[in-house]
Motif scaffolding. Sequence first.
Motif, PDB file in Angstrom:
ATOM      1  N   THR A 100       3.400   8.871  10.187  1.00 49.84           N
ATOM      2  CA  THR A 100       2.768   7.622   9.738  1.00 49.84           C
ATOM      3  C   THR A 100       2.766   6.587  10.862  1.00 49.84           C
ATOM      4  OG1 THR A 100       4.779   6.753   8.681  1.00 49.84           O
ATOM      5  CG2 THR A 100       3.304   8.091   7.318  1.00 49.84           C
ATOM      6  N   PRO A 141      -5.523   6.672   5.948  1.00 50.89           N
ATOM      7  CA  PRO A 141      -4.985   7.543   4.894  1.00 50.89           C
ATOM      8  C   PRO A 141      -4.065   8.608   5.512  1.00 50.89           C
ATOM      9  CG  PRO A 141      -7.401   7.376   4.782  1.00 50.89           C
ATOM     10  CD  PRO A 141      -6.983   6.786   6.083  1.00 50.89           C
ATOM     11  N   LEU A 163       2.004  12.153   2.548  1.00 48.61           N
ATOM     12  CA  LEU A 163       3.085  11.300   2.035  1.00 48.61           C
ATOM     13  C   LEU A 163       2.977  11.194   0.520  1.00 48.61           C
ATOM     14  CD1 LEU A 163       5.516   9.751   3.046  1.00 48.61           C
ATOM     15  CD2 LEU A 163       4.119   7.702   3.125  1.00 48.61           C
ATOM     16  N   ARG A 164       3.858  11.884  -0.182  1.00 52.07           N
ATOM     17  CA  ARG A 164       3.756  11.922  -1.647  1.00 52.07           C
ATOM     18  C   ARG A 164       5.047  11.450  -2.289  1.00 52.07           C
ATOM     19  NH1 ARG A 164       0.797  17.800  -1.059  1.00 52.07           N
ATOM     20  NH2 ARG A 164      -0.881  16.974   0.217  1.00 52.07           N
ATOM     21  N   ARG A 183       7.635   5.140   0.218  1.00 50.92           N
ATOM     22  CA  ARG A 183       6.458   4.459  -0.325  1.00 50.92           C
ATOM     23  C   ARG A 183       6.822   3.203  -1.082  1.00 50.92           C
ATOM     24  NH1 ARG A 183       2.452   8.823  -2.990  1.00 50.92           N
ATOM     25  NH2 ARG A 183       1.887   6.909  -4.053  1.00 50.92           N
ATOM     26  N   LYS A 184       7.880   3.294  -1.881  1.00 53.98           N
ATOM     27  CA  LYS A 184       8.231   2.109  -2.678  1.00 53.98           C
ATOM     28  C   LYS A 184       9.015   1.080  -1.860  1.00 53.98           C
ATOM     29  CE  LYS A 184      12.758   3.026  -4.704  1.00 53.98           C
ATOM     30  NZ  LYS A 184      13.455   3.923  -5.580  1.00 53.98           N
ATOM     31  N   PHE A 228       2.977   0.721   3.138  1.00 58.49           N
ATOM     32  CA  PHE A 228       2.322   1.847   2.467  1.00 58.49           C
ATOM     33  C   PHE A 228       1.609   1.338   1.219  1.00 58.49           C
ATOM     34  CE2 PHE A 228       5.982   4.112   4.531  1.00 58.49           C
ATOM     35  CZ  PHE A 228       5.222   4.828   5.443  1.00 58.49           C
ATOM     36  N   ALA A 229       0.445   1.879   0.964  1.00 60.83           N
ATOM     37  CA  ALA A 229      -0.318   1.517  -0.232  1.00 60.83           C
ATOM     38  C   ALA A 229      -1.143   2.744  -0.620  1.00 60.83           C
ATOM     39  CB  ALA A 229      -1.219   0.318   0.055  1.00 60.83           C
ATOM     40  N   THR A 230      -2.032   2.586  -1.589  1.00 55.37           N
ATOM     41  CA  THR A 230      -2.883   3.718  -1.974  1.00 55.37           C
ATOM     42  C   THR A 230      -4.338   3.271  -2.059  1.00 55.37           C
ATOM     43  OG1 THR A 230      -2.529   3.254  -4.313  1.00 55.37           O
ATOM     44  CG2 THR A 230      -1.090   4.911  -3.318  1.00 55.37           C
ATOM     45  N   GLU A 290      -5.956   9.786  -5.660  1.00 54.07           N
ATOM     46  CA  GLU A 290      -5.392   8.677  -4.900  1.00 54.07           C
ATOM     47  C   GLU A 290      -4.704   9.210  -3.657  1.00 54.07           C
ATOM     48  OE1 GLU A 290      -3.086   5.635  -6.788  1.00 54.07           O
ATOM     49  OE2 GLU A 290      -5.061   4.678  -6.916  1.00 54.07           O
ATOM     50  N   THR A 340      -2.146   8.103  -0.259  1.00 51.15           N
ATOM     51  CA  THR A 340      -1.326   7.104   0.413  1.00 51.15           C
ATOM     52  C   THR A 340      -2.023   6.676   1.702  1.00 51.15           C
ATOM     53  OG1 THR A 340       0.672   8.126  -0.449  1.00 51.15           O
ATOM     54  CG2 THR A 340       0.944   6.668   1.436  1.00 51.15           C
ATOM     55  N   VAL A 381      -1.398   4.061   5.273  1.00 52.00           N
ATOM     56  CA  VAL A 381      -0.432   3.255   6.029  1.00 52.00           C
ATOM     57  C   VAL A 381      -1.195   2.168   6.771  1.00 52.00           C
ATOM     58  CG1 VAL A 381      -0.485   4.830   8.024  1.00 52.00           C
ATOM     59  CG2 VAL A 381       1.483   3.311   7.693  1.00 52.00           C
TER      60      VAL A 381
END
Lengths: 240, 240, 268, 268
Positions: free
Chosen positions: D104, D120, D124-125, D130-131, D136-138, D147, D149, D151
């Motif tokens: 990333t 994209p 990254l799952r 991610r949280k 990170f977003a979607t 959807e 992920t 960066v």
Amino acid sequence: MIRPSDMMAVVLARLIRDGETVFHGVSSHLPMVAMLLAKRLHAPHAVHLNIGGGVDPTMARQDGISSAGSNLWTDAQAAFSLADVFDLSMRGGLDVAFLSGVQFDSRGGVNASLIGDWQQPKVRLPGGAGSAVLIPTARRAILWRTKHDKRTLVRDLDFLTARGHVSDLVTPLCHFTMYQGEMLLNSIHPGADIETIANHTGFPIRYINLQRTPPPTQAEMAALQHIDPGDLRNIEFRSL
Amino acid sequence: MIRPSDMMAVVLARLIRDGETVFHGVSSHLPMVAMLLAKRLHAPHAVHLNIGGGVDPTMARQDGISSAGSNLWTDAQAAFSLADVFDLSMRGGLDVAFLSGVQFDSRGGVNASLIGDWQQPKVRLPGGAGSAVLIPTARRAILWRTKHDKRTLVRDLDFLTARGHVSDLVTPLCHFTMYQGEMLLNSIHPGADIETIANHTGFPIRYINLQRTPPPTQAEMAALQHIDPGDLRNIEFRSL
Amino acid sequence: MSKLTSLPDALKAIPDGAMLALGGNTLNRAPMTAVYELARQQKRGLRLVKTAGAMDVDLLCLAGCVHSVDAGFVSYESHFGLCPHYRKGVEQGRVQSNEHACYTVISALRASAYGLPFMPVAGLRESDLRKAHPYFATVRDPFGGEELTVVRALRPDWAIVHVQQADELGNARIDGPLYEDVLMTQAARRVLVTAEEIVPEGFFRRSEQKPQIPHFLVHSVVHQPRGASPSSCLNHYPVDEEEVASFLALPDAEALTAWLNDRGRTAR
Amino acid sequence: MSKLTSLPDALKAIPDGAMLALGGNTLNRAPMTAVYELARQQKRGLRLVKTAGAMDVDLLCLAGCVHSVDAGFVSYESHFGLCPHYRKGVEQGRVQSNEHACYTVISALRASAYGLPFMPVAGLRESDLRKAHPYFATVRDPFGGEELTVVRALRPDWAIVHVQQADELGNARIDGPLYEDVLMTQAARRVLVTAEEIVPEGFFRRSEQKPQIPHFLVHSVVHQPRGASPSSCLNHYPVDEEEVASFLALPDAEALTAWLNDRGRTAR
């Protein structure tokens, strides 16, 4: 008698400023020669980028067919691929892109895609190559075309391949520059006159400060002979 | 007396199948040696990918410090950069990724990021390197760790760096394999026993078909000596 | 594990309807001998992918092999001009022209190489290409920015590239301009390499110039001296203008068949 | 148009708070002499970007130069183990750890290089990364897919890379592993090159091995033999283990100042 190819090469070269990053693509012998000319004369530090990925070639080898061949690679001083050049432009780092097309309107629009309806074209053109992404992202997109007639400089494009940062359009008759979104006639090449230009242009000719294009200087002609002994700058005229 | 480093290198090597594309990253001397071993024995056509970008190095040079250094480049047969390897895995083309961490749970979760609360960590770990994207995308992610204790094999991770296609976990005591989302004990290395393993594992030990790990064969040991005279496979144990 | 094979055998593996990425650019290092053989084998429904094509695309259009062309530019450049058979094919509705900016071909190939369904493209803004083609769409920047054009991934079934050197395993080394060849080998499902020279196994291990295309991406290797001709190949030959002119003088597909057969006899 | 300068002068151009991408990987071809000088100049608030850092990140943390580290991995690898000063900085809240998967970081640099606000990332799952991190977003695939992920772009103010050869104009050639160096030079606003060897202008014109970093991306060139040491530099030197150990034995920032001054005197 000044050949249009010499005049156009010289006008295109004069538009290149020292230190600028400058790209030309395929079918671009005039800009290729203009770039070599500018580097030899007033813009030694302009950066010559091309499809083969050779940075600042001297083009000691004069292959005639391609402006994307390996004669632009062998004596280059670094590698920077076509993808790299596009990326550079996307992030705002490309100063000049030379591009052509088949139709141009008075607002800097370019059609290199097709004549007729896009769902059922009458004539399929080669396509805009990099135009659709370079014209909006390069600082200046300089257009050239070796034809100047009403089918080339039109009121309405059949298809808009790209619009964006067009700054100049150079033809065998004259040099237009963009001002507030409109192509203004900037200078008339030796041998042409405003009536001829108006009669061969599909959009209204407007200008604010009309000049005569200074003919090629002796220094420019000598440099042209030296860098382009194979007369590549004339290849588009020969194939007309 | 079988050294854990020899046993682990051999077990990791046996997991590599002929023809597979296999990647290891930094701090990965055991998988690096395992890869060379597998290629010398049963998997000559396995493809050795690494951070330096040299494909299939023979590692004639034995530098001790890095598993990402240029000794993996000089006699490689092609170039394939770290970015290329990641891309390969993203599009489903990487068979095996070797990865490690500091905590592992019974469902193949890995923590290589931190101990404590993620907003205020008690211990900042090195980070998962490629784990978070490789474990979900490689066909098989093979985990190894040179420690086997209740702080390493835990019921609950402090932080989930990655979860996904973990297939195996190899420790100095044993070899776990994943079955239906659960780490099952697959084989016990020579010298270990199930009570020791259970006492040193933070999650319940379950198995269906428990085996003894076959000790390194003479051929495996001879090959190990030949490919790893500098004993790089033991570097993680030396630094404990 | 030698992947050496003959060109006819290698190309038999490519089914009708396949999406093919062709290496090189215009009349430079295009895999022309493979293109000739595709035409000889009378492939049908090929979907060609290239940033800037020329005789490769044109010949396959004349031979009736082509369903669609995803490209930014299709022309012989200034000297030989437009591609007549590609033009005619599109104008008569037999060939579908999926015009891209050359960069959106690159972006679409990158998407495949990166395992993504699409790739954002910063530069594509005011252009009818966006409305004319369903492979362009938009997404919103989730970090609070603007809408962006994206291009759908192109995942070629095969990439066909011509290189200067390869070994039997498939390690392949390009001298000089790479064009999009390396990206194509990463975006495609399978790769066919034709090579001027086959070097012994281990050759590249001793070289500081490592192959840009590693063996494990390559499915077949064909030893094909002059395999890019009549396009150029650095360190080997320039464009063969006579040959290009000879092709352009062909009146129809039937004449092409004879022309290709002539060349097949001398080549094999 | 020579861009040759001294290392102190080159680094004076880098302001406090700058985002810096550092070339190399762990103890391999990291621009260590430049890192020493950054510490000597007592830069503050630097935001470091690297896939896998080691002594470069650790030393700058000890020197109090670092605000944040965007990296996939920070450690000396197995032999010397964790980076104590980076760890302490993060654990005591002085240094912000922006953990990435190495990929990333690459994706975020690609986004900048491609002029995009984000990239994209297919892989990254299921990850707390991610949280935990707002970069990170979607986004949803506009072609009907799932959807993804994404960066956020990382746009370093400077990339600092050490190479084997450069000329005065800034053309720079790396031998062997490139790591992320070339990408960094394309993602960053400005580039500083330190080089083992300065070759004459025109040298690369006669070479078949063209520089991967072209002059026009480079702002300053510093002739710095052993500029990667104590990390390794292919064809020049291996890791200097004694020097790494000597650094790791330093008790505090004050000791580091003296240690750096020692090295400054011998180097200049």
